[in-house]
Design a protein around this motif. Structure first.
Motif, PDB file in Angstrom:
ATOM      1  N   LEU B  29      84.634  -3.854  23.940  1.00  0.00           N
ATOM      2  CA  LEU B  29      83.577  -4.199  24.887  1.00  0.00           C
ATOM      3  C   LEU B  29      83.852  -3.484  26.198  1.00  0.00           C
ATOM      4  CD1 LEU B  29      83.585  -8.057  24.307  1.00  0.00           C
ATOM      5  CD2 LEU B  29      81.867  -6.434  23.447  1.00  0.00           C
ATOM      6  N   ALA B  31      82.876  -3.993  30.120  1.00  0.00           N
ATOM      7  CA  ALA B  31      82.221  -4.835  31.133  1.00  0.00           C
ATOM      8  C   ALA B  31      82.081  -3.978  32.387  1.00  0.00           C
ATOM      9  CB  ALA B  31      83.031  -6.103  31.360  1.00  0.00           C
ATOM     10  N   GLY B  32      82.879  -4.246  33.419  1.00  0.00           N
ATOM     11  CA  GLY B  32      82.794  -3.433  34.637  1.00  0.00           C
ATOM     12  C   GLY B  32      83.560  -2.128  34.542  1.00  0.00           C
ATOM     13  N   GLY B  33      84.423  -2.033  33.534  1.00  0.00           N
ATOM     14  CA  GLY B  33      85.158  -0.791  33.300  1.00  0.00           C
ATOM     15  C   GLY B  33      86.296  -0.523  34.274  1.00  0.00           C
ATOM     16  N   GLN B  34      86.546  -1.446  35.205  1.00  0.00           N
ATOM     17  CA  GLN B  34      87.516  -1.142  36.267  1.00  0.00           C
ATOM     18  C   GLN B  34      88.963  -1.179  35.789  1.00  0.00           C
ATOM     19  OE1 GLN B  34      86.237  -0.082  39.561  1.00  0.00           O
ATOM     20  NE2 GLN B  34      84.807   0.190  37.874  1.00  0.00           N
ATOM     21  N   LEU B  36      89.471  -1.005  31.941  1.00  0.00           N
ATOM     22  CA  LEU B  36      89.417  -0.290  30.669  1.00  0.00           C
ATOM     23  C   LEU B  36      89.263   1.225  30.859  1.00  0.00           C
ATOM     24  CD1 LEU B  36      89.372  -0.282  27.626  1.00  0.00           C
ATOM     25  CD2 LEU B  36      86.942  -0.861  27.673  1.00  0.00           C
ATOM     26  N   HIS B  77      82.246  -9.479  40.520  1.00  0.00           N
ATOM     27  CA  HIS B  77      83.083 -10.164  41.516  1.00  0.00           C
ATOM     28  C   HIS B  77      82.311 -10.382  42.825  1.00  0.00           C
ATOM     29  CE1 HIS B  77      86.017  -9.241  38.570  1.00  0.00           C
ATOM     30  NE2 HIS B  77      86.572  -8.170  39.108  1.00  0.00           N
ATOM     31  N   MET B 110      83.899  -7.609  36.457  1.00  0.00           N
ATOM     32  CA  MET B 110      83.252  -8.844  36.014  1.00  0.00           C
ATOM     33  C   MET B 110      84.277  -9.915  35.649  1.00  0.00           C
ATOM     34  SD  MET B 110      80.209  -7.237  33.734  1.00  0.00           S
ATOM     35  CE  MET B 110      78.756  -6.668  34.601  1.00  0.00           C
ATOM     36  N   ASP B 123      93.627 -12.056  39.919  1.00  0.00           N
ATOM     37  CA  ASP B 123      93.340 -13.255  40.704  1.00  0.00           C
ATOM     38  C   ASP B 123      92.632 -14.362  39.918  1.00  0.00           C
ATOM     39  OD1 ASP B 123      94.301 -12.376  43.354  1.00  0.00           O
ATOM     40  OD2 ASP B 123      92.788 -10.816  43.076  1.00  0.00           O
ATOM     41  N   VAL B 162      83.932 -13.513  25.586  1.00  0.00           N
ATOM     42  CA  VAL B 162      83.805 -14.549  26.619  1.00  0.00           C
ATOM     43  C   VAL B 162      82.360 -14.530  27.087  1.00  0.00           C
ATOM     44  CG1 VAL B 162      84.548 -15.348  28.900  1.00  0.00           C
ATOM     45  CG2 VAL B 162      86.195 -14.236  27.373  1.00  0.00           C
ATOM     46  N   ARG B 184      96.308  -4.162  46.383  1.00  0.00           N
ATOM     47  CA  ARG B 184      95.634  -5.444  46.639  1.00  0.00           C
ATOM     48  C   ARG B 184      95.763  -6.441  45.490  1.00  0.00           C
ATOM     49  NH1 ARG B 184      96.440  -4.809  51.516  1.00  0.00           N
ATOM     50  NH2 ARG B 184      95.106  -6.474  52.249  1.00  0.00           N
ATOM     51  N   TYR B 185      96.392  -6.052  44.407  1.00  0.00           N
ATOM     52  CA  TYR B 185      96.715  -7.042  43.374  1.00  0.00           C
ATOM     53  C   TYR B 185      97.724  -8.016  43.977  1.00  0.00           C
ATOM     54  CZ  TYR B 185      94.594  -4.939  39.179  1.00  0.00           C
ATOM     55  OH  TYR B 185      93.728  -4.485  38.218  1.00  0.00           O
TER      56      TYR B 185
HETATM   57  C1  LIG Z   1      91.529  -0.116  42.607  1.00  0.00           C
HETATM   58  C2  LIG Z   1      91.482  -1.425  41.847  1.00  0.00           C
HETATM   59  C3  LIG Z   1      91.967  -2.576  42.453  1.00  0.00           C
HETATM   60  C4  LIG Z   1      91.913  -3.792  41.779  1.00  0.00           C
HETATM   61  N1  LIG Z   1      92.413  -4.887  42.402  1.00  0.00           N
HETATM   62  C5  LIG Z   1      92.383  -6.082  41.776  1.00  0.00           C
HETATM   63  C6  LIG Z   1      92.858  -7.268  42.417  1.00  0.00           C
HETATM   64  O1  LIG Z   1      93.278  -7.250  43.568  1.00  0.00           O
HETATM   65  N2  LIG Z   1      92.812  -8.426  41.722  1.00  0.00           N
HETATM   66  C7  LIG Z   1      92.309  -8.498  40.456  1.00  0.00           C
HETATM   67  O2  LIG Z   1      92.268  -9.574  39.886  1.00  0.00           O
HETATM   68  N3  LIG Z   1      91.837  -7.409  39.832  1.00  0.00           N
HETATM   69  C8  LIG Z   1      91.865  -6.207  40.463  1.00  0.00           C
HETATM   70  N4  LIG Z   1      91.360  -5.098  39.815  1.00  0.00           N
HETATM   71  C9  LIG Z   1      90.837  -5.243  38.448  1.00  0.00           C
HETATM   72  C10 LIG Z   1      89.372  -5.617  38.453  1.00  0.00           C
HETATM   73  O3  LIG Z   1      89.217  -6.941  38.898  1.00  0.00           O
HETATM   74  C11 LIG Z   1      88.736  -5.455  37.082  1.00  0.00           C
HETATM   75  O4  LIG Z   1      87.367  -5.489  37.330  1.00  0.00           O
HETATM   76  C12 LIG Z   1      89.064  -6.513  36.042  1.00  0.00           C
HETATM   77  O5  LIG Z   1      90.421  -6.661  35.814  1.00  0.00           O
HETATM   78  C13 LIG Z   1      88.476  -6.149  34.700  1.00  0.00           C
HETATM   79  O6  LIG Z   1      87.150  -6.458  34.697  1.00  0.00           O
HETATM   80  P1  LIG Z   1      86.078  -5.409  34.197  1.00  0.00           P
HETATM   81  O7  LIG Z   1      84.786  -6.126  34.208  1.00  0.00           O
HETATM   82  O8  LIG Z   1      86.170  -4.189  35.026  1.00  0.00           O
HETATM   83  O9  LIG Z   1      86.519  -5.191  32.684  1.00  0.00           O
HETATM   84  P2  LIG Z   1      86.662  -3.904  31.766  1.00  0.00           P
HETATM   85  O10 LIG Z   1      87.602  -2.935  32.373  1.00  0.00           O
HETATM   86  O11 LIG Z   1      85.322  -3.407  31.368  1.00  0.00           O
HETATM   87  O12 LIG Z   1      87.326  -4.598  30.502  1.00  0.00           O
HETATM   88  C14 LIG Z   1      88.646  -5.096  30.510  1.00  0.00           C
HETATM   89  C15 LIG Z   1      89.014  -5.627  29.105  1.00  0.00           C
HETATM   90  O13 LIG Z   1      88.311  -6.827  28.821  1.00  0.00           O
HETATM   91  C16 LIG Z   1      87.524  -6.704  27.644  1.00  0.00           C
HETATM   92  N5  LIG Z   1      86.313  -7.470  27.908  1.00  0.00           N
HETATM   93  C17 LIG Z   1      85.403  -7.240  28.912  1.00  0.00           C
HETATM   94  N6  LIG Z   1      84.467  -8.209  28.920  1.00  0.00           N
HETATM   95  C18 LIG Z   1      84.766  -9.069  27.916  1.00  0.00           C
HETATM   96  C19 LIG Z   1      84.167 -10.275  27.439  1.00  0.00           C
HETATM   97  N7  LIG Z   1      83.071 -10.803  28.016  1.00  0.00           N
HETATM   98  N8  LIG Z   1      84.761 -10.909  26.379  1.00  0.00           N
HETATM   99  C20 LIG Z   1      85.876 -10.399  25.817  1.00  0.00           C
HETATM  100  N9  LIG Z   1      86.491  -9.264  26.225  1.00  0.00           N
HETATM  101  C21 LIG Z   1      85.945  -8.610  27.273  1.00  0.00           C
HETATM  102  C22 LIG Z   1      87.334  -5.215  27.458  1.00  0.00           C
HETATM  103  O14 LIG Z   1      87.102  -4.875  26.109  1.00  0.00           O
HETATM  104  C23 LIG Z   1      88.642  -4.658  27.981  1.00  0.00           C
HETATM  105  O15 LIG Z   1      89.627  -4.742  26.995  1.00  0.00           O
HETATM  106  C24 LIG Z   1      91.375  -3.860  40.465  1.00  0.00           C
HETATM  107  C25 LIG Z   1      90.877  -2.708  39.858  1.00  0.00           C
HETATM  108  C26 LIG Z   1      90.919  -1.488  40.531  1.00  0.00           C
HETATM  109  C27 LIG Z   1      90.372  -0.274  39.872  1.00  0.00           C
END
Ligand SMILES: Cc1cc2nc3c(=O)[nH]c(=O)nc-3n(C[C@H](O)[C@H](O)[C@H](O)COP(=O)(O)OP(=O)(O)OC[C@H]3O[C@@H](n4cnc5c(N)ncnc54)[C@H](O)[C@@H]3O)c2cc1C
Ligand code: FES
Ligand code: FES
Lengths: 162, 266
Positions: B29, B31-34, B36, B77, B110, B123, B162, B184-185
């Motif tokens: 999947l 989601a936001g890709g941040q 993955l 977020h 997300m 977080d 989820v 910022r983590y």
């Molecule tokens: C520069 C930077 C700084 C960051 N700082 C922080 C921070 O301070 N604190 C923090 O908490 N995070 C931080 N992050 C991470 C950010 O919050 C990500 O958005 C988050 O960890 C993953 O969410 P995503 O939607 O981007 O998921 P994605 O990268 O798209 O997916 C992450 C994983 O979850 C799976 N997945 C996605 N959605 C679902 C679903 N609904 N059900 C089951 N599996 C799913 C995907 O297949 C993948 O394996 C940071 C990221 C970056 C790039």
């Protein structure tokens, strides 16, 4: 491989690209819009920030296919009729850049924060610049530029110009 | 950096996402890709297919439901951070969302992606565990205490998605985070809440996976003040040590963040 159709700087674009093409490469290499920079290529530095549907995002951490159907604005899309955007003007006048590498991302981030946040103080500007790294300026004049730009845009009735 | 090739699908519905996920065992999947996309660029992940669920309206919502706020897994977020509903009912949760990464990350990332990923320094897991939230998938409900099973691992089964998280409303809750100055983590983040099931203290960033601190919970149940937990030491043996800080440093930081969170929750 599929055709991706989207709007870039108010022009419709439709181009074949691989599914794995990152938006930043699509913009730079396929559209020749090299104003969007690649600094870290890992989502940390913000040199690649563009607007997708009106929101600042890092184009190195998004695939071009994800932006299909969206409205993308890059640094090249800010000036109107040969006139710089107020944020660009403010960076120029406040010495908000040195080498200029981070500047496109800084400006796209600045335009986004000014649009979202009604009152910007220096501490808020610094917090909002969390994802934009500059190796030259020490940030001081970048913060001043954004403060100044917010004032200018307020004067020109904020939100309309961008 | 260029990822391995994959096939992109934009899911039109949750059901469609499930069907594609079932048909291709190596699909993931998106989601936001941040998280993955970064992993794919470094070629640490090689999905055959990406199923983009970020456009699904059915996963993107925030709604108050009795004494809980239910947030769709596809809610970004920044949407949680600015939600009037969340700010009114669980301000600590809005504040936590606002502290994630930077504005561009918050515009994409997300809730569901963050939870499924379960980064040891993320977080949201602290809020989910601290508030005793319930994670819902297309198949079942999972209690926070059962969801986070280890570093980058969760109770989610193969193909499980989820869909939403139900956060019980808590007026006395707060999150204190000491962010890594570069990423910022959380170096250590502590979510403290008075919930129906008692006081809960959830710690992220310090150990391999989010965890609760029963000694602090007991002390705070008797006396909900920073003073009540001042003498409680966290065992450094189970904590992370890296270039950013030793386990002993993090153990101390957990105490400091916990006291700050309790002070903020007054
Ligand atoms: C520069 C930077 C700084 C960051 N700082 C922080 C921070 O301070 N604190 C923090 O908490 N995070 C931080 N992050 C991470 C950010 O919050 C990500 O958005 C988050 O960890 C993953 O969410 P995503 O939607 O981007 O998921 P994605 O990268 O798209 O997916 C992450 C994983 O979850 C799976 N997945 C996605 N959605 C679902 C679903 N609904 N059900 C089951 N599996 C799913 C995907 O297949 C993948 O394996 C940071 C990221 C970056 C790039
Ligand atoms: S190049 Fe995208 S964040 Fe640095
Ligand atoms: S002006 Fe050189 S990196 Fe910012």
């Amino acid at each position: 491989m599929a055709a991706v159709s989207l709007t870039v700087n108010a022009k419709p674009v439709s181009l074949e690209t691989e599914d794995r093409t990152l938006l930043v490469y699509f913009l730079r290499e396929q559209l020749g819009l090299t104003g969007t920079h690649i600094g870290c290529d890992t989502g940390q530095c913000g040199a690649c920030v563009v607007h997708v549907d009106g929101r600042a995002v890092k184009s190195c951490t998004m695939f071009a296919v994800q932006a299909a159907g969206s409205d993308v604005v890059t640094i090249e899309g800010l000036a109107r009729d040969g006139k710089l955007h107020p944020v660009q003007e403010a960076f120029r006048e406040n010495h908000g850049l040195q080498c200029g590498f981070c500047t496109p991302g800084m400006i796209m981030t600045a335009v986004d924060m000014i649009r979202r946040i009604p009152v910007l103080d220096r501490a808020t500007i610094r917090a909002e610049l969390e994802g934009n790294i500059c190796r030259c300026t020490g940030y001081h004049n970048i913060v001043s530029s954004i403060e100044d730009a917010a004032r200018r845009m307020d004067a020109e009735s904020k939100g309309v110009a961008a | 950096m260029i990822p391995y090739p994959f096939t992109y699908h934009r899911a039109g519905s949750l059901a469609e996402a499930e069907t594609i996920l079932k048909a291709s065992p190596e699909a993931k999947l998106l989601a936001g890709g941040q998280t993955l996309i970064a992993a794919m660029k470094m070629r640490l992940a090689q999905p055959s297919d990406l199923i983009d669920i970020s456009g699904l309206k059915e996963l993107s919502f925030i709604r108050a439901a009795g004494d809980a706020i239910v947030i769709g897994a596809g809610t970004r977020h920044f949407e949680v951070a600015i939600s009037a509903e969340v700010n009114r009912l669980i301000p600590a949760l809005a504040h936590l969302a606002e502290s994630i990464g930077d504005p561009a990350v918050r515009h994409m990332g997300m809730l569901g992606g963050s939870l499924a990923n379960n980064d040891p320094a993320a977080d949201y897991p602290a809020a989910v565990l601290g508030l005793d939230a319930t994670i819902r998938t297309q198949r079942r409900s999972i209690a926070a205490d059962d969801f986070f099973t280890g570093m980058f691992s969760t109770a989610l089964d193969e193909g499980e998605i989820v869909t939403e998280v139900s956060f019980p409303v808590s007026a006395r809750a707060a999150y204190a985070k000491f962010p890594n100055p570069a990423s910022r983590y959380a170096m250590a983040g502590v979510f403290v809440a008075k919930t129906k099931s008692g006081v809960r203290v959830a710690v992220t960033g310090a150990g391999p996976c989010v965890f609760r601190v029963p000694e602090m919970e007991a002390a705070l149940a008797a006396d909900f003040t920073p003073h009540a937990i001042a003498g409680i030491e966290i065992n450094a043996a189970d904590l992370n040590s890296d270039i950013h800080g030793s386990a002993e440093y993090r153990a101390n930081l957990v105490g400091v963040m916990a006291r700050r969170a309790v002070a903020a929750a007054q």
